[in-house]
Enzyme design. Structure first.
Site, PDB file in Angstrom:
ATOM      1  CB  THR A   1       0.773  -7.973   7.781  1.00  0.00           C
ATOM      2  OG1 THR A   1       2.030  -8.112   7.103  1.00  0.00           O
ATOM      3  CG2 THR A   1       0.386  -6.506   7.852  1.00  0.00           C
TER       4      THR A   1
ATOM      5  CG  LEU B   1      -1.848   1.222   1.353  1.00  0.00           C
ATOM      6  CD1 LEU B   1      -2.726   1.401   0.114  1.00  0.00           C
ATOM      7  CD2 LEU B   1      -2.708   1.111   2.607  1.00  0.00           C
TER       8      LEU B   1
ATOM      9  CE1 TYR C   1      -2.403  -7.851  11.121  1.00  0.00           C
ATOM     10  CE2 TYR C   1      -4.411  -8.942  10.382  1.00  0.00           C
ATOM     11  CZ  TYR C   1      -3.457  -7.962  10.227  1.00  0.00           C
ATOM     12  OH  TYR C   1      -3.555  -7.074   9.170  1.00  0.00           O
TER      13      TYR C   1
END
Length: 278
Positions: A62, A12, A125
């Site tokens: 992530t 991103l 997460y």
């Protein structure tokens, strides 16, 4: 306008950099090598020195499975990092974009999830990302919390993995009982830029329109690439992982629909464009 992007070397971050370079924007690009967002002094120092108008936090831990065992680092990066950025941004009067995830939900439903549905993370997460959201919202009223899912762009991702596996000539097994919305970084970056442009603060879902399983996603990749691959559906149980995967993580971009409008495309259209660039 001056924009600071963390995690600028990620999928991103790279897309935002590409899009903003076509505009009259001064970019301050950071990644873990030149800014540790978990260290409050480093964060405040760069904010005071550079004085950005907007901070876009693309940095995150992530690795979903690794978070289950690397709990402390997951909290540092996904919760404390956003806290530091939000507090420092507020101190200099800057806005903050916090990129979040479908993992804040439990994935047990069968209807598209809106921003007003109850969160219930099932993984480290998801929990750390949710806590990061909450701290950003509490520390800086000029916030944009943007949840996305099944993201692909310039970097390692599902699309490239499938192409590589398909080229190996071997049978490819893909999970068919998890459903979501494949999302291009192009569409997500467009939404983030539009939110900032309109100062449309709040919590938003931003995924491409439509839904499919991972199996359907792979099937469309191979169809568009004209690849003859033996694709075999399998269940989540056949691929046990340390972190629980949501079975249903379709996000509805409801807050966008209610405010400035949903500018994302259908996932198949975005995928076709992406494959043409590879």
């Amino acid at each position: 306008m001056r924009i600071l992007i963390t995690g600028a070397n990620g999928q991103l971050g790279r897309e935002l950099t590409k899009q903003y370079r076509n505009e009259n924007v001064e970019l301050i690009l950071t990644d873990v090598d030149n800014l540790d967002i978990t260290k409050v002094d480093e964060v405040f120092n760069i904010m005071i020195e550079k004085r950005p108008d907007v901070v876009i936090n693309c940095a995150a831990h992530t690795a979903v499975d690794k978070c289950e065992e690397d709990v402390e680092n997951a909290y540092r990066i996904n919760t404390i990092g956003p806290k530091n950025l939000a507090a420092a941004a507020f101190a200099i009067g800057a806005e903050i974009v916090q990129v979040s995830t479908d993992y804040v939900f439990d994935g047990e439903g069968n209807a598209p999830l809106t921003e007003f549905d109850r969160t219930n993370p099932q993984t480290v997460y998801g929990e750390t990302k949710l806590q990061g959201e909450e701290l950003v919202k509490s520390l800086n009223p000029r916030h944009y919390v943007v949840r996305t899912a099944w993201l692909y762009g310039d970097g390692n991702n599902f699309v490239k993995t499938m192409i590589k596996l398909g080229e190996s000539g071997n049978e490819v097994k893909v999970v068919s009982d998890q459903v979501g919305s494949p999302t291009s970084t192009v569409d997500l970056a467009n939404v983030i830029r539009d939110l900032i442009k309109n100062k449309n603060y709040g919590t938003f879902h931003a995924t491409c329109k439509g839904m499919c399983s991972w199996f359907d996603f792979a099937q469309e990749i191979f169809r568009l690439k004209n690849m003859d691959v033996k694709l075999v559906p399998c269940t989540t149980e056949e691929f046990p992982r340390p972190a629980k995967r949501p079975k249903y993580s379709v996000l509805r971009n409801y807050s966008l629909e209610l405010t400035t409008g949903d500018i994302t495309r259908d996932w198949k259209e975005s995928l076709k464009e992406y494959l043409a660039t590879l």
